[in-house]
Design a protein around this motif. Structure first.
Motif, PDB file in Angstrom:
ATOM      1  N   HIS A  18      44.869  44.605  41.888  1.00  0.00           N
ATOM      2  CA  HIS A  18      44.135  45.472  40.956  1.00  0.00           C
ATOM      3  C   HIS A  18      43.015  46.212  41.683  1.00  0.00           C
ATOM      4  CE1 HIS A  18      46.156  44.516  37.274  1.00  0.00           C
ATOM      5  NE2 HIS A  18      45.906  43.232  37.379  1.00  0.00           N
ATOM      6  N   ARG A  19      42.351  45.523  42.595  1.00  0.00           N
ATOM      7  CA  ARG A  19      41.282  46.160  43.376  1.00  0.00           C
ATOM      8  C   ARG A  19      41.836  47.321  44.188  1.00  0.00           C
ATOM      9  NH1 ARG A  19      38.628  44.196  48.843  1.00  0.00           N
ATOM     10  NH2 ARG A  19      40.767  44.670  49.359  1.00  0.00           N
ATOM     11  N   THR A  20      42.948  47.089  44.861  1.00  0.00           N
ATOM     12  CA  THR A  20      43.566  48.135  45.668  1.00  0.00           C
ATOM     13  C   THR A  20      43.966  49.319  44.798  1.00  0.00           C
ATOM     14  OG1 THR A  20      44.361  46.500  47.257  1.00  0.00           O
ATOM     15  CG2 THR A  20      45.480  48.635  47.249  1.00  0.00           C
ATOM     16  N   GLU A  21      44.502  49.037  43.628  1.00  0.00           N
ATOM     17  CA  GLU A  21      44.896  50.086  42.677  1.00  0.00           C
ATOM     18  C   GLU A  21      43.685  50.931  42.261  1.00  0.00           C
ATOM     19  OE1 GLU A  21      46.040  49.692  38.066  1.00  0.00           O
ATOM     20  OE2 GLU A  21      47.380  48.603  39.432  1.00  0.00           O
ATOM     21  N   GLN A  22      42.565  50.277  41.970  1.00  0.00           N
ATOM     22  CA  GLN A  22      41.370  51.009  41.534  1.00  0.00           C
ATOM     23  C   GLN A  22      40.726  51.787  42.685  1.00  0.00           C
ATOM     24  OE1 GLN A  22      40.478  51.625  38.441  1.00  0.00           O
ATOM     25  NE2 GLN A  22      42.316  50.477  37.916  1.00  0.00           N
ATOM     26  N   ILE A  23      40.776  51.251  43.894  1.00  0.00           N
ATOM     27  CA  ILE A  23      40.248  51.986  45.052  1.00  0.00           C
ATOM     28  C   ILE A  23      41.074  53.240  45.294  1.00  0.00           C
ATOM     29  CG2 ILE A  23      39.977  51.921  47.575  1.00  0.00           C
ATOM     30  CD1 ILE A  23      39.098  48.962  47.209  1.00  0.00           C
ATOM     31  N   LYS A  24      42.369  53.131  45.172  1.00  0.00           N
ATOM     32  CA  LYS A  24      43.229  54.310  45.322  1.00  0.00           C
ATOM     33  C   LYS A  24      42.951  55.339  44.222  1.00  0.00           C
ATOM     34  CE  LYS A  24      47.031  52.095  47.767  1.00  0.00           C
ATOM     35  NZ  LYS A  24      48.454  51.664  47.717  1.00  0.00           N
ATOM     36  N   GLU A  78      21.652  47.277  33.690  1.00  0.00           N
ATOM     37  CA  GLU A  78      21.960  47.746  32.339  1.00  0.00           C
ATOM     38  C   GLU A  78      23.323  48.430  32.287  1.00  0.00           C
ATOM     39  OE1 GLU A  78      18.669  50.326  31.579  1.00  0.00           O
ATOM     40  OE2 GLU A  78      17.257  48.673  31.327  1.00  0.00           O
ATOM     41  N   GLY A  79      24.053  48.407  33.398  1.00  0.00           N
ATOM     42  CA  GLY A  79      25.365  49.018  33.455  1.00  0.00           C
ATOM     43  C   GLY A  79      25.341  50.511  33.703  1.00  0.00           C
ATOM     44  N   LYS A  80      24.215  51.011  34.189  1.00  0.00           N
ATOM     45  CA  LYS A  80      24.067  52.437  34.455  1.00  0.00           C
ATOM     46  C   LYS A  80      23.712  52.634  35.924  1.00  0.00           C
ATOM     47  CE  LYS A  80      22.096  52.898  29.884  1.00  0.00           C
ATOM     48  NZ  LYS A  80      20.836  53.037  29.174  1.00  0.00           N
ATOM     49  N   THR A 110      33.237  53.477  36.966  1.00  0.00           N
ATOM     50  CA  THR A 110      34.288  53.313  35.955  1.00  0.00           C
ATOM     51  C   THR A 110      35.486  52.581  36.556  1.00  0.00           C
ATOM     52  OG1 THR A 110      35.190  55.513  36.417  1.00  0.00           O
ATOM     53  CG2 THR A 110      33.604  55.341  34.611  1.00  0.00           C
ATOM     54  N   TYR A 111      35.713  52.773  37.848  1.00  0.00           N
ATOM     55  CA  TYR A 111      36.826  52.096  38.512  1.00  0.00           C
ATOM     56  C   TYR A 111      36.524  50.622  38.738  1.00  0.00           C
ATOM     57  CZ  TYR A 111      38.494  56.782  38.888  1.00  0.00           C
ATOM     58  OH  TYR A 111      38.915  58.038  38.563  1.00  0.00           O
ATOM     59  N   LEU A 112      35.277  50.297  39.026  1.00  0.00           N
ATOM     60  CA  LEU A 112      34.867  48.903  39.150  1.00  0.00           C
ATOM     61  C   LEU A 112      35.005  48.201  37.802  1.00  0.00           C
ATOM     62  CD1 LEU A 112      33.593  46.545  40.717  1.00  0.00           C
ATOM     63  CD2 LEU A 112      31.352  47.508  40.126  1.00  0.00           C
ATOM     64  N   GLU A 113      34.597  48.878  36.751  1.00  0.00           N
ATOM     65  CA  GLU A 113      34.703  48.304  35.414  1.00  0.00           C
ATOM     66  C   GLU A 113      36.170  48.091  35.025  1.00  0.00           C
ATOM     67  OE1 GLU A 113      32.528  51.058  32.999  1.00  0.00           O
ATOM     68  OE2 GLU A 113      30.616  50.477  33.885  1.00  0.00           O
ATOM     69  N   ALA A 114      37.025  49.038  35.371  1.00  0.00           N
ATOM     70  CA  ALA A 114      38.450  48.894  35.066  1.00  0.00           C
ATOM     71  C   ALA A 114      39.036  47.694  35.811  1.00  0.00           C
ATOM     72  CB  ALA A 114      39.206  50.169  35.421  1.00  0.00           C
ATOM     73  N   TRP A 115      38.624  47.513  37.065  1.00  0.00           N
ATOM     74  CA  TRP A 115      39.094  46.370  37.845  1.00  0.00           C
ATOM     75  C   TRP A 115      38.616  45.074  37.211  1.00  0.00           C
ATOM     76  CZ3 TRP A 115      36.254  43.879  42.336  1.00  0.00           C
ATOM     77  CH2 TRP A 115      37.038  42.885  42.934  1.00  0.00           C
ATOM     78  N   ASP A 116      37.343  45.035  36.840  1.00  0.00           N
ATOM     79  CA  ASP A 116      36.772  43.855  36.212  1.00  0.00           C
ATOM     80  C   ASP A 116      37.511  43.507  34.924  1.00  0.00           C
ATOM     81  OD1 ASP A 116      34.701  41.788  35.945  1.00  0.00           O
ATOM     82  OD2 ASP A 116      33.992  43.016  34.266  1.00  0.00           O
ATOM     83  N   GLN A 117      37.791  44.499  34.104  1.00  0.00           N
ATOM     84  CA  GLN A 117      38.490  44.266  32.838  1.00  0.00           C
ATOM     85  C   GLN A 117      39.915  43.776  33.072  1.00  0.00           C
ATOM     86  OE1 GLN A 117      38.079  47.928  30.669  1.00  0.00           O
ATOM     87  NE2 GLN A 117      35.926  47.555  30.192  1.00  0.00           N
ATOM     88  N   ALA A 118      40.606  44.370  34.045  1.00  0.00           N
ATOM     89  CA  ALA A 118      41.978  43.948  34.344  1.00  0.00           C
ATOM     90  C   ALA A 118      41.999  42.500  34.830  1.00  0.00           C
ATOM     91  CB  ALA A 118      42.603  44.872  35.390  1.00  0.00           C
TER      92      ALA A 118
END
Length: 127
Positions: A18-24, A78-80, A110-118
């Motif tokens: 998932h990390r590799t996917e989000q980095i790409k 604060e996520g910002k 946003t990509y880090l957050e997507a990785w975290d959620q996945a």
């Protein structure tokens, strides 16, 4: 399977792919939008430099000794993810002045957050 083996399996089979996917995906986003990203930052930096020139012209600041671009940790918590631009003259290198010039780097995170959620979804499903 032991807890350590389960963790190693999770990292190898779920988290790292998932990390590799989000980095790409981040790389693709940056490559397709780097001109507009640069334009946004250059505009902000130009405004910042003009502000520094005004401070120098009115005698508030001497010759610029350094420019800092600092990640604001409180905003990050604060996520910002926001960076502040600061300038110091040679006499005050260790005392940067707080400025209103901020760069919001949320597009990166946003990509880090997507990785975290996945990862969280996979972790819960393995439960």
């Amino acid at each position: 399977m032991s807890a350590i083996e389960a963790w190693e399996y999770f990292v190898e089979q779920d988290a790292m792919p998932h990390r590799t996917e989000q980095i790409k995906a981040l790389h693709h986003y940056f490559c397709t939008r780097k001109d507009e990203i640069a334009e946004e930052f250059v505009l902000l930096f130009d405004q910042f430099c003009q502000s520094v020139q005004r401070l120098q012209a009115d005698g508030t600041m001497k010759k610029c000794g350094s420019i800092h671009i600092s990640l604001l940790r409180t905003s990050l918590m604060e996520g910002k993810p926001v960076y502040m631009l600061e300038a110091c003259d040679a006499d005050h290198l260790w005392k940067p002045v707080v400025t209103p010039f901020r760069y919001d780097a949320g597009w990166i995170y946003t990509y880090l957050e997507a990785w975290d959620q996945a990862c969280e979804v996979k972790r819960r499903s393995r439960g």
